[in-house]
Design a protein around this motif. Structure first.
Motif: not given
Length: 450
Positions: A2-4, A64-68, A86-87
Motif C-alpha cells: 500500500v502506498r500513499v 490511503k492518505v496522510l492527513v496533517l 501506519a500503511l
C-alpha cells in the motif's frame, strides 16, 4: 504494498498569536514551516495538497492518505517511521510521541492530547544511550497527523473532519533519539533550592510541534540548529565522518568546528569562530564574530565581534557589530542592533535598536503570556518578548518578559529622558544630572529626588 500518494494538509484558518501569520508561514531556520513540511512529504513520496475548510479533497474511498493539520510542524524523521508502520495497519492511525525533553520543550500552550502509556507501549522501547529518556517516559503526546482512507474523511474537509479522526485514531508511537544537554539558566535558584537553575536542552531531528503562539515559533527555532544539522549529517554521513577524522583532533571543540556546514558562497572571516552551525549561501560572518549552535540563513550578515548562540538568523537579516544574540529567532530582513538580546523573537523587517531592554528573566514563578485573550503559563522563568513584523524598538525602551510589540508599532523613549539642552557654562568638577531635558547640579535637586 500500500502506498500513499498524497498528503492532505488542512488549514483551520488559525493564525499565530502575537504575529498574525498562518502557522505555515512561520519562520523555520532558512525557510518556513510550510515549506519544511511540504519538503518532508515529498521526500516520503506523498504530494502535499493544502486545503481550506469546506474544500473537497478528491481522495477515493479506499485510497490511503496522510492527513496533517496545517498548524503542525513535523520533521521527516518523525513522519517517515510513522508512515512506514501506519500503511501496514488498518483503521485510522494517529501520530504519538513519548513525552520526553524534546516533546516537553515546546509543549506548553499546545492544544494536543496527552495520555498515559499503556503497559504494552511501555514494554516495547528502543535501546541505546540516546533513547534513555524514551525508556523512562510514562506519557505520550498525540498530534494531528493521521494515516487513513478517503472514506474516513467525508466529502470535504472541515473542523468535523479532524475531530472525527481524533476520535477514531489509534495512537501509533514513533521512536526517537535525542541528546540531552543540561543547560544552566541565568536566573537564581527558587527558594529552598541549592543548585543553580538548569534545563534539559534536547538535540534531535525527531520533532513535532503544534504552532499556536509566538512562543512556539521561538522554541521551535531554538531546536532548529540541532534539527537542520542532524538532517544534514544524515544526508551525508560519510562526508561528516571524513570532516571529523580529518580534523586531526578528537577534542570536543575541534569536532564541533568540523561538523559545521558552511555554504561555498558564504564569507566567513578567518578570525571568526563557527561551531556546530549552518551558514547559508551568501551569508557573511564578520571579523572576530562567534557563531555557535546556530543557523545563519541565505544572505544574512553577522557583524564584526558579534556573538550568535543557539539562535536562528533569517534571510537577509543583519546582526550588527558587537551584538550579543542568544536563544533568539530573527525573521528575514530584520535588524538587531541590541547589545544583548536573549530568548526573544524578532519579526520580518523589524528593528531592535541598541540599548533597548527586553527583560528576559522572572526570578519568581514562570512568565505568563497572552493566548486567545487569556494569560497562560509558559512554564519558563527565562523568556524575552516578541517584536512584531515591521515594528521598531528604540534605545532606552524597557519591556517586561512575555510581551508583544504589535506589527508595525514604533516604540521610543520618553522625550524628557533625553538631554536636549546643555548649558554653555558648566562648573568644572560639579556633578550634573538630567532634569526636564537639561542639566542641573545634583545639589540643586530636592533631597527626595536624589
Amino acid at each position: 504494498m500500500v502506498r500513499v500518494v498524497k498528503a492532505i494538509i488542512i488549514s483551520q484558518g488559525r493564525v499565530i498569536d502575537g504575529l498574525g501569520d498562518p502557522a505555515e508561514d512561520a519562520l523555520f531556520a532558512g525557510s518556513t514551516v510550510g515549506e519544511m513540511v511540504d519538503a518532508a512529504c515529498m521526500e516520503l513520496g506523498a504530494q502535499p495538497v493544502r486545503l481550506k475548510m469546506g474544500e473537497p479533497h478528491g481522495i477515493s474511498a479506499d485510497e490511503k492518505v496522510l492527513v496533517l493539520a496545517a498548524d503542525l510542524f513535523a520533521t521527516v524523521s518523525v513522519l517517515q517511521p510513522f508512515l512506514a508502520r501506519a500503511l501496514g495497519m488498518g483503521g485510522v492511525q494517529r501520530l504519538a510521541l513519548r513525552r520526553t525533553p524534546s516533546v516537553e520543550f515546546t509543549l506548553p500552550m499546545q492544544a494536543v492530547d496527552v495520555a498515559p502509556l499503556t503497559d504494552a507501549e511501555r514494554a516495547v522501547v528502543p535501546s541505546g544511550r540516546l533513547a534513555a529518556r524514551e525508556r523512562v517516559a510514562t506519557e505520550k503526546v498525540l498530534y494531528d497527523a493521521f494515516v487513513c482512507t478517503g472514506a474516513d474523511l467525508g466529502a470535504t474537509v472541515d473542523a468535523a473532519t479532524l475531530r472525527s479522526l481524533r476520535e477514531k485514531g489509534t495512537p501509533l508511537l514513533v521512536d526517537k533519539k535525542e541528546l540531552i544537554v543540561p543547560t544552566r539558566l541565568p536566573i537564581l535558584p527558587m527558594a529552598g533550592q541549592t543548585q543553580a537553575a538548569t534545563m534539559d536542552f534536547p538535540i534531535t531531528s525527531s520533532v513535532a510541534v503544534q504552532l499556536r503562539h509566538w512562543c512556539h515559533v521561538l522554541w521551535l527555532n531554538q531546536l532548529a540548529p540541532g534539527i537542520t544539522l542532524n538532517l544534514a549529517i544524515r544526508q551525508n554521513k560519510l562526508g561528516a565522518l571524513l570532516r571529523v577524522l580529518t580534523g586531526f583532533s578528537f577534542r570536543r571543540e575541534r569536532v564541533l568546528q568540523r561538523i559545521s556546514v558552511i555554504h561555498p558562497t558564504a564569507r566567513v572571516h578567518p578570525t571568526a569562530y563557527v561551531e556546530a552551525s549552518i551558514i547559508g549561501p551568501g551569508a557573511v560572518v564578520g571579523a572576530r564574530a562567534s557563531v555557535r549552535n546556530s543557523y545563519v540563513a541565505k544572505d544574512a550578515e553577522i557583524g564584526d565581534h558579534a556573538t550568535v548562540l543557539s539562535s536562528v538568523v533569517g534571510q537577509r537579516a543583519f546582526v550588527t557589530p558587537k551584538t550579543f544574540l542568544v536563544w533568539c529567532a530573527v525573521y528575514p530582513d530584520a535588524v538587531v542592533g541590541n547589545f544583548k538580546l536573549q530568548v526573544s523573537l524578532v519579526g520580518k523587517g523589524a528593528h531592535v535598536n541598541a540599548w533597548a531592554g527586553l527583560i528576559d528573566a522572572k526570578f519568581q514563578g514562570s512568565v505568563r503570556v497572552e493566548l486567545d485573550g487569556k494569560l497562560h503559563s509558559t512554564e519558563r522563568s527565562f523568556l524575552g518578548s516578541c517584536i512584531g513584523h515591521g515594528a521598531q524598538v528604540a534605545s532606552k525602551v524597557l519591556i517586561h518578559p512575555g510581551r508583544v510589540v504589535p506589527n508595525g508599532a514604533v516604540v521610543i523613549m520618553r522625550p524628557d529622558e533625553v538631554i536636549s539642552t546643555i548649558p554653555a557654562q558648566l562648573a568644572p568638577g560639579v556633578p550634573m544630572v538630567r532634569d526636564e531635558g537639561t542639566l542641573k547640579p545634583l545639589a540643586s535637586l530636592k533631597s527626595g529626588a536624589r
